[in-house]
Design an enzyme around this catalytic site. Structure first.
Site, PDB file in Angstrom:
ATOM      1  N   HIS A   1      43.474  78.172  51.664  1.00 21.58           N
ATOM      2  CA  HIS A   1      42.298  77.018  51.881  1.00 21.58           C
ATOM      3  C   HIS A   1      43.043  75.863  52.661  1.00 21.58           C
ATOM      4  CE1 HIS A   1      39.885  78.777  48.615  1.00 21.58           C
ATOM      5  NE2 HIS A   1      40.777  78.967  48.373  1.00 21.58           N
TER       6      HIS A   1
ATOM      7  N   SER B   1      50.725  63.888  78.476  1.00 22.32           N
ATOM      8  CA  SER B   1      49.534  63.160  78.506  1.00 22.32           C
ATOM      9  C   SER B   1      49.415  62.253  79.563  1.00 22.32           C
ATOM     10  CB  SER B   1      48.963  62.624  77.364  1.00 22.32           C
ATOM     11  OG  SER B   1      48.161  61.346  77.368  1.00 22.32           O
TER      12      SER B   1
ATOM     13  N   LYS C   1      53.219  61.744  74.095  1.00 25.00           N
ATOM     14  CA  LYS C   1      52.629  62.963  73.575  1.00 25.00           C
ATOM     15  C   LYS C   1      53.234  64.215  74.274  1.00 25.00           C
ATOM     16  CE  LYS C   1      48.910  63.816  71.984  1.00 25.00           C
ATOM     17  NZ  LYS C   1      47.351  63.532  72.005  1.00 25.00           N
TER      18      LYS C   1
ATOM     19  N   GLU D   1      46.332  76.141  72.356  1.00 21.49           N
ATOM     20  CA  GLU D   1      45.146  75.799  72.356  1.00 21.49           C
ATOM     21  C   GLU D   1      44.147  76.845  73.129  1.00 21.49           C
ATOM     22  OE1 GLU D   1      46.345  71.409  72.951  1.00 21.49           O
ATOM     23  OE2 GLU D   1      44.337  71.387  72.533  1.00 21.49           O
TER      24      GLU D   1
END
Ligand code: ARG
Length: 465
Positions: A160, A281, A287, A294
């Protein structure tokens, strides 16, 4: 040529096709990817026709030479693909006629575009199975290196996405080795099943020419010719099986990619992804984004989309060939490209990434991850029924929570306040290292078991090729 008849089939036509007809009908913009397979199929067919005395050796030699020229033109980028000629089969044949003249017209003896496209596409998909297997094997090796380096590094195991029990980094990496191993076997199975040659089924019914289907099957690397000509031209199971295997594989990659996204976040810091597989970024200088992960996570979308797409195209089609089936190729091409890219990107990321042993260790100790070890100790040493032990452990966890500490930080007095029979021997099972070391059941997370699995997989990969 747009207003004239197609020279391949225009005999009964008085007018050429409407421009819209041509636009919906032509597949050359995408099926040119089958050029090498198409030419190999034609080479095998021509050689067989000559061996069977159906065409002369001279014609076969001219065809063979001409096809080599066509192939080199295509590979060299000088070939002019003509939309009016619809597809790769007619483009190649028309160019062959330009090059060698009349003998080109004998190549299509005892053959149809229906078995031609079936054999071309099967060979293309077969190659993709091999490419997927190679990509998966390489990724497995990268994971084995990761597993070996951190075979005994402790990390939290989750259910979970909540900390459940401590596991080892090696064990977690090896979970993916197992999954990818099943992917390999799915591609192997699909490859073995698809390896029958439809060539010689002709349009649908076979042919009256004395062809030798065993010879063409052998020349093209197939195990045997397919046994039913109707099935041979109507079947796209091979593409569906490839897509199905690709979908499951892409789902595995997506799950791993998701873990890498989570693990590389500032909140987790379980792994550092290399600069080579991250991006920055344009506005936030601090970043480092896991874009490759992704995108791998997302590739399942188009791969499963292609799978559903082709199932939908094939569903309800009567035997045998229908033009609907021309819609098989773009989806498979796109899915195969996406899968190979995802495999390569994951391979690069895994080889470059470094796990943060300290962050893994401290996360492993959080969240009362050894509570099960404590309950098991109560069962083993105090002979408590597991349900009672579960209850006592729950009370100890609640106590630790109120005190704001972890289980190993409770005092013996704290423990005995909950259950008088607890002794200080209990502290031996509360460390995460002891916890993982104790899970020695087959397939368990103990470093000794993980080491055995790594060795077994190394052996398997060294011998399976
Ligand atoms: N371009 C066609 C396809 O991809 C080739 C087969 C065409 N056969 C036919 N009878 N029109 O399916």
């Amino acid at each position: 040529m747009s207003n004239s008849q197609n020279t391949m089939w225009g005999g009964r036509f008085a007018a050429g096709p409407d421009a819209i007809m041509q636009a919906i009908n032509a597949s050359i913009s995408f099926d040119q990817r089958l050029a090498a397979q198409d030419i190999a199929g034609s080479q095998a067919h021509a050689a067989m026709l000559a061996a069977q005395g159906i065409i002369t050796d001279n014609d076969a030699a001219a065809i063979g030479q001409g096809l080599l020229t066509v192939l080199s033109e295509i590979e060299g980028g000088t070939f002019e693909f003509v939309t009016e000629l619809e597809d790769i089969h007619m483009n190649v044949e028309a160019r062959l006629r330009d090059l060698i003249g009349a003998p080109a017209g004998r190549l299509h003896t005892g053959r149809s575009r229906n078995d031609q496209v079936a054999v071309d596409f099967r060979m293309w998909v077969r190659d993709q199975c091999d490419a997927a297997i190679a990509g998966l094997r390489s990724l497995q090796l990268g994971l084995l290196d990761q597993a070996e380096e951190g075979a005994d590094w402790v990390m939290p195991g989750f259910t979970h996405l909540q900390v459940a029990q401590p596991v080892t980094w090696g064990h977690h990496m090896m979970a993916y080795v197992e999954m990818l191993g099943r992917d390999v076997s799915r591609f192997q199975d699909a490859r073995a099943r698809m390896n029958e040659s439809p060539l010689g089924a002709a349009a649908l019914a076979g042919t009256s020419f004395p062809i030798d289907r065993d010879a063409t099957a052998k020349a093209l690397g197939f195990d045997r010719p397919s046994a039913n000509s109707l099935d041979a031209v109507a079947d796209r199971d091979f593409a569906l099986e490839f897509l199905s295997a690709a979908s499951i594989c892409a789902m595995h990659l997506s799950r791993f990619a998701e873990e890498l996204v989570i693990w590389s976040s500032a909140q987790f810091r379980f792994v550092n992804l290399s600069d080579r597989f991250s991006t920055g970024s344009s506005i936030m200088p601090q970043k480092k984004n896991p874009d490759a992960a992704e995108l791998i996570r997302a590739k399942i979308g188009r791969i499963l989309g292609a799978t559903v797409g082709l199932f939908t195209v094939m569903k309800g089609l009567p035997l045998t060939y229908s033009k609907d089936m021309q819609e098989d190729k773009e989806q498979v091409f796109d899915a195969a490209d996406a899968l190979m890219l995802a495999l390569a990107a994951m391979d690069g990321m895994v080889r470059d990434m470094s796990a943060n042993q300290d962050a893994l260790r401290s996360a492993a100790a959080s969240g009362f991850s050894t509570a099960t070890d404590l309950a098991d100790w109560l069962v083993r040493v105090l002979d408590m029924p597991f349900r009672d032990a579960h209850h006592v452990t729950g009370a100890l966890v609640a106590l630790a929570e109120t005190k704001g500490c972890d289980l190993p930080d409770l005092t013996l007095a704290d423990m005995q306040g909950v259950h008088a029979d607890i002794t200080d021997a209990v502290f031996g099972v509360l460390s995460v290292e002891n916890s993982v070391a104790s899970r020695t059941s087959y397939g368990g997370t103990a470093p000794v078991r993980v080491g055995e699995q790594i060795a077994a997989w190394r052996e398997r990969l060294a011998t399976s090729g």
